[in-house]
Motif scaffolding. Structure first.
Motif, PDB file in Angstrom:
ATOM      1  N   VAL A  50      29.031  12.316  -5.470  1.00 34.35           N
ATOM      2  CA  VAL A  50      28.757  13.637  -6.022  1.00 34.35           C
ATOM      3  C   VAL A  50      27.529  14.282  -5.378  1.00 34.35           C
ATOM      4  O   VAL A  50      26.598  14.722  -6.044  1.00 34.35           O
ATOM      5  CB  VAL A  50      28.625  13.553  -7.564  1.00 34.35           C
ATOM      6  N   GLY A  51      27.510  14.314  -4.060  1.00 31.59           N
ATOM      7  CA  GLY A  51      26.501  15.075  -3.326  1.00 31.59           C
ATOM      8  C   GLY A  51      25.219  14.337  -3.001  1.00 31.59           C
ATOM      9  O   GLY A  51      24.825  13.381  -3.667  1.00 31.59           O
ATOM     10  N   ASP A  52      24.569  14.788  -1.941  1.00 29.86           N
ATOM     11  CA  ASP A  52      23.309  14.217  -1.447  1.00 29.86           C
ATOM     12  C   ASP A  52      23.451  12.720  -1.163  1.00 29.86           C
ATOM     13  O   ASP A  52      22.541  11.932  -1.427  1.00 29.86           O
ATOM     14  CB  ASP A  52      22.167  14.477  -2.427  1.00 29.86           C
ATOM     15  N   ILE A  53      24.587  12.348  -0.618  1.00 29.35           N
ATOM     16  CA  ILE A  53      24.791  10.948  -0.243  1.00 29.35           C
ATOM     17  C   ILE A  53      24.013  10.652   1.038  1.00 29.35           C
ATOM     18  O   ILE A  53      23.318   9.641   1.141  1.00 29.35           O
ATOM     19  CB  ILE A  53      26.293  10.652  -0.052  1.00 29.35           C
ATOM     20  N   ILE A  54      24.123  11.549   2.003  1.00 25.71           N
ATOM     21  CA  ILE A  54      23.329  11.470   3.240  1.00 25.71           C
ATOM     22  C   ILE A  54      22.271  12.566   3.176  1.00 25.71           C
ATOM     23  O   ILE A  54      22.583  13.703   2.838  1.00 25.71           O
ATOM     24  CB  ILE A  54      24.219  11.667   4.475  1.00 25.71           C
ATOM     25  N   ASP A  55      21.030  12.222   3.483  1.00 19.09           N
ATOM     26  CA  ASP A  55      19.948  13.202   3.398  1.00 19.09           C
ATOM     27  C   ASP A  55      19.742  13.887   4.752  1.00 19.09           C
ATOM     28  O   ASP A  55      18.943  13.445   5.582  1.00 19.09           O
ATOM     29  CB  ASP A  55      18.653  12.540   2.936  1.00 19.09           C
ATOM     30  N   GLY A  56      20.482  14.984   4.949  1.00 25.29           N
ATOM     31  CA  GLY A  56      20.371  15.737   6.201  1.00 25.29           C
ATOM     32  C   GLY A  56      19.011  16.371   6.385  1.00 25.29           C
ATOM     33  O   GLY A  56      18.533  16.529   7.512  1.00 25.29           O
ATOM     34  N   GLY A 129      25.812  20.400  -8.188  1.00 26.29           N
ATOM     35  CA  GLY A 129      24.992  21.120  -9.159  1.00 26.29           C
ATOM     36  C   GLY A 129      23.884  21.967  -8.575  1.00 26.29           C
ATOM     37  O   GLY A 129      23.245  22.721  -9.311  1.00 26.29           O
ATOM     38  N   ASP A 130      23.641  21.893  -7.275  1.00 27.14           N
ATOM     39  CA  ASP A 130      22.570  22.710  -6.689  1.00 27.14           C
ATOM     40  C   ASP A 130      22.859  24.198  -6.831  1.00 27.14           C
ATOM     41  O   ASP A 130      21.940  25.024  -6.794  1.00 27.14           O
ATOM     42  CB  ASP A 130      22.373  22.354  -5.205  1.00 27.14           C
ATOM     43  N   GLN A 131      24.131  24.536  -7.031  1.00 26.29           N
ATOM     44  CA  GLN A 131      24.511  25.943  -7.227  1.00 26.29           C
ATOM     45  C   GLN A 131      23.907  26.527  -8.506  1.00 26.29           C
ATOM     46  O   GLN A 131      23.823  27.739  -8.658  1.00 26.29           O
ATOM     47  CB  GLN A 131      26.037  26.066  -7.297  1.00 26.29           C
ATOM     48  N   PHE A 132      23.459  25.670  -9.413  1.00 25.38           N
ATOM     49  CA  PHE A 132      22.909  26.117 -10.695  1.00 25.38           C
ATOM     50  C   PHE A 132      21.395  25.907 -10.779  1.00 25.38           C
ATOM     51  O   PHE A 132      20.800  26.033 -11.846  1.00 25.38           O
ATOM     52  CB  PHE A 132      23.609  25.383 -11.838  1.00 25.38           C
ATOM     53  N   ALA A 195      22.968  25.865 -17.901  1.00 23.52           N
ATOM     54  CA  ALA A 195      23.634  26.734 -16.921  1.00 23.52           C
ATOM     55  C   ALA A 195      24.965  26.140 -16.474  1.00 23.52           C
ATOM     56  O   ALA A 195      25.984  26.845 -16.383  1.00 23.52           O
ATOM     57  CB  ALA A 195      22.714  26.955 -15.717  1.00 23.52           C
ATOM     58  N   ILE A 196      24.979  24.850 -16.212  1.00 23.58           N
ATOM     59  CA  ILE A 196      26.210  24.225 -15.721  1.00 23.58           C
ATOM     60  C   ILE A 196      27.236  24.085 -16.849  1.00 23.58           C
ATOM     61  O   ILE A 196      28.447  24.197 -16.627  1.00 23.58           O
ATOM     62  CB  ILE A 196      25.884  22.870 -15.043  1.00 23.58           C
ATOM     63  N   ALA A 197      26.764  23.879 -18.083  1.00 21.79           N
ATOM     64  CA  ALA A 197      27.673  23.814 -19.233  1.00 21.79           C
ATOM     65  C   ALA A 197      28.324  25.172 -19.478  1.00 21.79           C
ATOM     66  O   ALA A 197      29.523  25.263 -19.800  1.00 21.79           O
ATOM     67  CB  ALA A 197      26.917  23.354 -20.478  1.00 21.79           C
ATOM     68  N   HIS A 198      27.548  26.243 -19.309  1.00 20.68           N
ATOM     69  CA  HIS A 198      28.091  27.597 -19.473  1.00 20.68           C
ATOM     70  C   HIS A 198      29.204  27.855 -18.469  1.00 20.68           C
ATOM     71  O   HIS A 198      30.231  28.469 -18.801  1.00 20.68           O
ATOM     72  CB  HIS A 198      26.969  28.624 -19.309  1.00 20.68           C
ATOM     73  N   GLU A 199      29.030  27.401 -17.238  1.00 14.30           N
ATOM     74  CA  GLU A 199      30.055  27.571 -16.208  1.00 14.30           C
ATOM     75  C   GLU A 199      31.336  26.835 -16.595  1.00 14.30           C
ATOM     76  O   GLU A 199      32.446  27.331 -16.374  1.00 14.30           O
ATOM     77  CB  GLU A 199      29.532  27.049 -14.869  1.00 14.30           C
ATOM     78  N   GLY A 211      25.171  15.883 -10.377  1.00 13.04           N
ATOM     79  CA  GLY A 211      24.010  15.107  -9.952  1.00 13.04           C
ATOM     80  C   GLY A 211      22.829  16.047  -9.790  1.00 13.04           C
ATOM     81  O   GLY A 211      22.475  16.773 -10.703  1.00 13.04           O
ATOM     82  N   HIS A 212      22.220  16.014  -8.617  1.00 14.09           N
ATOM     83  CA  HIS A 212      21.197  16.959  -8.158  1.00 14.09           C
ATOM     84  C   HIS A 212      19.808  16.757  -8.764  1.00 14.09           C
ATOM     85  O   HIS A 212      18.831  16.695  -8.028  1.00 14.09           O
ATOM     86  CB  HIS A 212      21.649  18.401  -8.393  1.00 14.09           C
ATOM     87  N   ILE A 213      19.696  16.637 -10.086  1.00  8.87           N
ATOM     88  CA  ILE A 213      18.358  16.622 -10.689  1.00  8.87           C
ATOM     89  C   ILE A 213      17.827  15.203 -10.917  1.00  8.87           C
ATOM     90  O   ILE A 213      16.741  15.035 -11.483  1.00  8.87           O
ATOM     91  CB  ILE A 213      18.326  17.399 -12.019  1.00  8.87           C
ATOM     92  N   HIS A 214      18.571  14.193 -10.473  1.00  6.48           N
ATOM     93  CA  HIS A 214      18.117  12.799 -10.575  1.00  6.48           C
ATOM     94  C   HIS A 214      17.755  12.423 -12.011  1.00  6.48           C
ATOM     95  O   HIS A 214      16.764  11.726 -12.256  1.00  6.48           O
ATOM     96  CB  HIS A 214      16.907  12.550  -9.657  1.00  6.48           C
ATOM     97  N   HIS A 215      18.572  12.843 -12.938  1.00  6.79           N
ATOM     98  CA  HIS A 215      18.329  12.549 -14.353  1.00  6.79           C
ATOM     99  C   HIS A 215      19.659  12.216 -15.001  1.00  6.79           C
ATOM    100  O   HIS A 215      20.414  13.104 -15.396  1.00  6.79           O
ATOM    101  CB  HIS A 215      17.674  13.755 -15.043  1.00  6.79           C
ATOM    102  N   ALA A 216      19.961  10.924 -15.104  1.00 11.08           N
ATOM    103  CA  ALA A 216      21.250  10.480 -15.620  1.00 11.08           C
ATOM    104  C   ALA A 216      21.334  10.687 -17.125  1.00 11.08           C
ATOM    105  O   ALA A 216      20.394  10.376 -17.862  1.00 11.08           O
ATOM    106  CB  ALA A 216      21.449   9.004 -15.286  1.00 11.08           C
ATOM    107  N   GLU A 217      22.483  11.194 -17.576  1.00  7.71           N
ATOM    108  CA  GLU A 217      22.625  11.450 -19.001  1.00  7.71           C
ATOM    109  C   GLU A 217      24.083  11.739 -19.342  1.00  7.71           C
ATOM    110  O   GLU A 217      24.839  12.252 -18.519  1.00  7.71           O
ATOM    111  CB  GLU A 217      21.763  12.644 -19.410  1.00  7.71           C
ATOM    112  N   ILE A 218      24.459  11.377 -20.561  1.00  4.57           N
ATOM    113  CA  ILE A 218      25.732  11.793 -21.143  1.00  4.57           C
ATOM    114  C   ILE A 218      25.408  12.396 -22.502  1.00  4.57           C
ATOM    115  O   ILE A 218      24.852  11.711 -23.369  1.00  4.57           O
ATOM    116  CB  ILE A 218      26.711  10.621 -21.328  1.00  4.57           C
ATOM    117  N   ARG A 219      25.725  13.684 -22.688  1.00  3.90           N
ATOM    118  CA  ARG A 219      25.485  14.311 -23.980  1.00  3.90           C
ATOM    119  C   ARG A 219      26.294  15.601 -24.087  1.00  3.90           C
ATOM    120  O   ARG A 219      26.823  16.100 -23.091  1.00  3.90           O
ATOM    121  CB  ARG A 219      23.993  14.576 -24.208  1.00  3.90           C
ATOM    122  N   ARG A 220      26.380  16.129 -25.294  1.00  7.37           N
ATOM    123  CA  ARG A 220      27.060  17.401 -25.532  1.00  7.37           C
ATOM    124  C   ARG A 220      26.075  18.535 -25.306  1.00  7.37           C
ATOM    125  O   ARG A 220      24.952  18.520 -25.813  1.00  7.37           O
ATOM    126  CB  ARG A 220      27.581  17.476 -26.965  1.00  7.37           C
TER     127      ARG A 220
END
Length: 271
Positions: A50-56, A129-132, A195-199, A211-220
């Protein structure tokens, strides 16, 4: 023995889906050894990168690519060869791949976003998630500045865990701890999640994996199931879909703590 070698299951665990993000191969802080060990334990129908696998971004300034980073790529290719569908969702650090979106190579697909249907029928948007992230989208110079500050905390994190390992302690993330304590970081994470939930609501999805923000979580969040894979530079986390469709959050630090607690106590010497 390294902490990446603590778990050696006798056979692979069968799961439906794995999600990993923000591996940042090509950087010194990538926990590639831990990730390769994690991937080796599972037989999955599908793996989402889910993104940023290789750091270009980092590779532009010079090549850093030890064998452990190649081992991660090799592991993914082996899984693909054995029938696992590998879907690479591009991120901002590997945005150079976005020009090749929709590329299909055998069991490997390259996309900018994907839709995943769980075993129990939920429609999930899978996107880096960088789009948000307003800073990433509109203030790239601030993103690069923030990236430099983040690198500093990761360097401290690397040294701290070096000494923790020498004294027999498991992995612990200083940078992840600071995210929970610094108010501006907490507010940023909250804004990103909303923002991403609204989308998702707008597009009719039941939930999102990002991914993107390096903060793992599962929640509503706003009626949407928000799930973040986390990363493999500080927290070493992933999402796992079981065969019944339930999704679990894997944390390396929690697993290591549990394993250490289960280790049999040394027998006391006989009198």
């Amino acid at each position: 023995m390294s902490s990446a070698q603590l778990v050696k299951p006798s056979r692979k665990q069968r799961v439906r889906t794995l999600w990993i993000s923000d591996v940042h191969l090509g950087t010194r802080d990538c926990q590639a050894e831990h990730l390769a060990a994690f991937l080796k334990r599972y037989q999955a129908d599908r793996v989402y990168l889910v993104g940023d696998i290789i750091d270009g971004w980092k590779l532009r300034g010079g090549i850093y690519w030890p064998q452990a980073h190649s081992n991660v790529i090799r592991r993914l290719l082996t899984m693909s060869k054995r029938g696992t569908e590998v879907i690479y969702v591009t991120g901002n650090h590997d945005e150079f791949l976005r020009r090749y979106s929709s590329l299909v190579l055998g069991n490997i697909q390259l996309v900018d976003e994907a839709e995943h249907l769980t075993a129990d029928g939920r429609r999930l948007l899978v996107i880096h998630g960088d789009q948000f992230d307003v800073i990433t989208r509109y203030h790239r110079w601030l993103a690069f500045l923030g990236d430099s500050a983040y690198e500093f905390t990761l360097t401290l994190n690397r040294w701290l865990n070096h000494w923790r390992q020498r004294y027999g302690y498991g992995y612990w993330s200083l940078s992840a701890y600071l995210k929970h304590k610094v108010k501006s970081a907490v507010n940023f994470i909250s804004d990103f999640e909303e923002a991403i939930a609204h989308e998702c609501v707008k597009r009719g999805f039941n939930g999102v994996v990002c991914g993107h923000i390096h903060h793992a979580e599962i929640r509503r969040v706003g009626g949407v199931e928000y799930m973040n894979c986390g990363d493999w530079v500080e927290s070493c986390t992933a999402l796992i879909e079981q065969l019944d469709g339930s999704i679990l959050l894997y944390r390396l630090a929690e697993e290591q703590a549990q394993l250490e607690a289960e280790q049999p106590a040394l027998a006391e010497p006989l009198a």
